[in-house]
Write a protein that holds these residues in place. Sequence first.
Motif, PDB file in Angstrom:
ATOM      1  N   PRO A  13      10.673  14.077  -5.001  1.00 35.06           N
ATOM      2  CA  PRO A  13      10.414  12.777  -5.609  1.00 35.06           C
ATOM      3  C   PRO A  13      11.612  12.239  -6.363  1.00 35.06           C
ATOM      4  O   PRO A  13      11.668  12.291  -7.586  1.00 35.06           O
ATOM      5  N   THR A  14      12.620  11.707  -5.628  1.00 32.63           N
ATOM      6  CA  THR A  14      13.833  11.237  -6.278  1.00 32.63           C
ATOM      7  C   THR A  14      13.819   9.755  -6.541  1.00 32.63           C
ATOM      8  O   THR A  14      14.680   9.244  -7.230  1.00 32.63           O
ATOM      9  N   HIS A  15      12.838   9.009  -5.991  1.00 33.17           N
ATOM     10  CA  HIS A  15      12.790   7.577  -6.194  1.00 33.17           C
ATOM     11  C   HIS A  15      12.205   7.268  -7.562  1.00 33.17           C
ATOM     12  O   HIS A  15      11.229   7.853  -7.972  1.00 33.17           O
ATOM     13  N   ARG A  16      12.832   6.330  -8.281  1.00 36.36           N
ATOM     14  CA  ARG A  16      12.378   6.073  -9.630  1.00 36.36           C
ATOM     15  C   ARG A  16      11.542   4.815  -9.746  1.00 36.36           C
ATOM     16  O   ARG A  16      10.532   4.792 -10.414  1.00 36.36           O
ATOM     17  N   HIS A  17      11.996   3.718  -9.164  1.00 37.56           N
ATOM     18  CA  HIS A  17      11.267   2.470  -9.319  1.00 37.56           C
ATOM     19  C   HIS A  17      10.915   1.865  -7.986  1.00 37.56           C
ATOM     20  O   HIS A  17      11.595   2.072  -7.002  1.00 37.56           O
ATOM     21  N   ALA A  18       9.880   1.042  -8.010  1.00 27.71           N
ATOM     22  CA  ALA A  18       9.553   0.212  -6.852  1.00 27.71           C
ATOM     23  C   ALA A  18       9.549  -1.215  -7.315  1.00 27.71           C
ATOM     24  O   ALA A  18       9.058  -2.080  -6.724  1.00 27.71           O
TER      25      ALA A  18
ATOM     26  N   THR B 115       0.831  -1.206   0.000  1.00 27.40           N
ATOM     27  CA  THR B 115       0.000   0.000   0.000  1.00 27.40           C
ATOM     28  C   THR B 115       0.865   1.256   0.000  1.00 27.40           C
ATOM     29  O   THR B 115       0.556   2.229  -0.696  1.00 27.40           O
ATOM     30  N   ARG B 116       1.964   1.240   0.773  1.00 26.75           N
ATOM     31  CA  ARG B 116       2.859   2.401   0.815  1.00 26.75           C
ATOM     32  C   ARG B 116       3.476   2.635  -0.564  1.00 26.75           C
ATOM     33  O   ARG B 116       3.559   3.776  -1.036  1.00 26.75           O
ATOM     34  N   LEU B 117       3.898   1.569  -1.211  1.00 28.31           N
ATOM     35  CA  LEU B 117       4.481   1.695  -2.545  1.00 28.31           C
ATOM     36  C   LEU B 117       3.444   2.177  -3.554  1.00 28.31           C
ATOM     37  O   LEU B 117       3.725   3.033  -4.392  1.00 28.31           O
ATOM     38  N   ARG B 118       2.230   1.637  -3.460  1.00 26.35           N
ATOM     39  CA  ARG B 118       1.173   2.039  -4.394  1.00 26.35           C
ATOM     40  C   ARG B 118       0.844   3.521  -4.235  1.00 26.35           C
ATOM     41  O   ARG B 118       0.686   4.246  -5.224  1.00 26.35           O
ATOM     42  N   LEU B 119       0.753   3.969  -2.991  1.00 27.90           N
ATOM     43  CA  LEU B 119       0.442   5.375  -2.727  1.00 27.90           C
ATOM     44  C   LEU B 119       1.559   6.269  -3.258  1.00 27.90           C
ATOM     45  O   LEU B 119       1.298   7.303  -3.882  1.00 27.90           O
ATOM     46  N   TYR B 120       2.796   5.865  -3.037  1.00 33.56           N
ATOM     47  CA  TYR B 120       3.923   6.667  -3.519  1.00 33.56           C
ATOM     48  C   TYR B 120       3.941   6.730  -5.043  1.00 33.56           C
ATOM     49  O   TYR B 120       4.084   7.805  -5.633  1.00 33.56           O
ATOM     50  N   LEU B 121       3.794   5.584  -5.684  1.00 35.61           N
ATOM     51  CA  LEU B 121       3.854   5.551  -7.140  1.00 35.61           C
ATOM     52  C   LEU B 121       2.690   6.288  -7.775  1.00 35.61           C
ATOM     53  O   LEU B 121       2.818   6.835  -8.872  1.00 35.61           O
ATOM     54  N   SER B 122       1.538   6.324  -7.085  1.00 34.22           N
ATOM     55  CA  SER B 122       0.393   7.045  -7.640  1.00 34.22           C
ATOM     56  C   SER B 122       0.645   8.549  -7.674  1.00 34.22           C
ATOM     57  O   SER B 122       0.005   9.279  -8.431  1.00 34.22           O
ATOM     58  N   VAL B 123       1.602   9.003  -6.851  1.00 37.37           N
ATOM     59  CA  VAL B 123       1.953  10.425  -6.818  1.00 37.37           C
ATOM     60  C   VAL B 123       3.150  10.709  -7.729  1.00 37.37           C
ATOM     61  O   VAL B 123       3.169  11.682  -8.481  1.00 37.37           O
ATOM     62  N   ASP B 124       4.175   9.840  -7.659  1.00 35.17           N
ATOM     63  CA  ASP B 124       5.396  10.048  -8.433  1.00 35.17           C
ATOM     64  C   ASP B 124       5.289   9.328  -9.780  1.00 35.17           C
ATOM     65  O   ASP B 124       5.761   8.213  -9.935  1.00 35.17           O
ATOM     66  N   HIS B 125       4.662   9.984 -10.739  1.00 36.43           N
ATOM     67  CA  HIS B 125       4.422   9.368 -12.038  1.00 36.43           C
ATOM     68  C   HIS B 125       5.682   9.288 -12.895  1.00 36.43           C
ATOM     69  O   HIS B 125       5.652   8.699 -13.970  1.00 36.43           O
ATOM     70  N   ARG B 126       6.783   9.857 -12.441  1.00 28.29           N
ATOM     71  CA  ARG B 126       7.981   9.844 -13.289  1.00 28.29           C
ATOM     72  C   ARG B 126       8.472   8.429 -13.553  1.00 28.29           C
ATOM     73  O   ARG B 126       9.116   8.174 -14.565  1.00 28.29           O
TER      74      ARG B 126
END
Length: 220
Positions: A215-220, A151-162
Amino acid sequence: MTTPDGVYRALRAAILDGTVPPGGQLREAHIASDLGISRAPLREALTKLEEEGLVVKFPYRGAFVAEVSPREVAEIDSVRLHVEPYAAELSAEALRGPERPQLLRTVEDLRRAMEKDDIPASIDAHLRFHRLFYDFSGHGILQSLWNGWETRLRLYLSVDHRTYSDNPHQLVVEHERLAAVALEGDTDAFRQELAAHFAEGLRAQAGDAGHAGEPTHRHA
């Protein structure tokens, strides 16, 4: 919609598609009025969202959409780098056998979603791919770890579309490589591919805490 489950699903969708942004307040009176419901099913839905990690509640302030920083995701990935290769090793027999089509289908789902620029579907396929290793590991603790992270990863990725716009083709290629080495049962190669997959995010963990909101993280 008047049931707690219906309210939960509606609010969850609004959070994950960005309608209610991270840090945004979920005002009970406004939501109850907008949905035409009483406070009781709304509060039950908010409690479920809180248990899932999508909502945080503060005394006297109310409920807010959770915020996930690049540093938090980097910390999750730093643990995943150690445990996900083990999950891949444990799940290798299932994924090389009866579950092989599911693994390959998930990569294909990611490819199709990227081609359509369908970010929600891309996030879903991306996380389903990684979840397979935990699901088929037969290891309850590993499964619990992933459940706590997803859920944490999904929430983050939903914001950081890069993640889905910088180099969509590369993201698909990385998952093809991960699938290939997992099917070969090469745990060391899987770890190396995963390290490359996480590279930018892991660098964020060592970054200045003062930039944790960037938002510096690229992949999960």
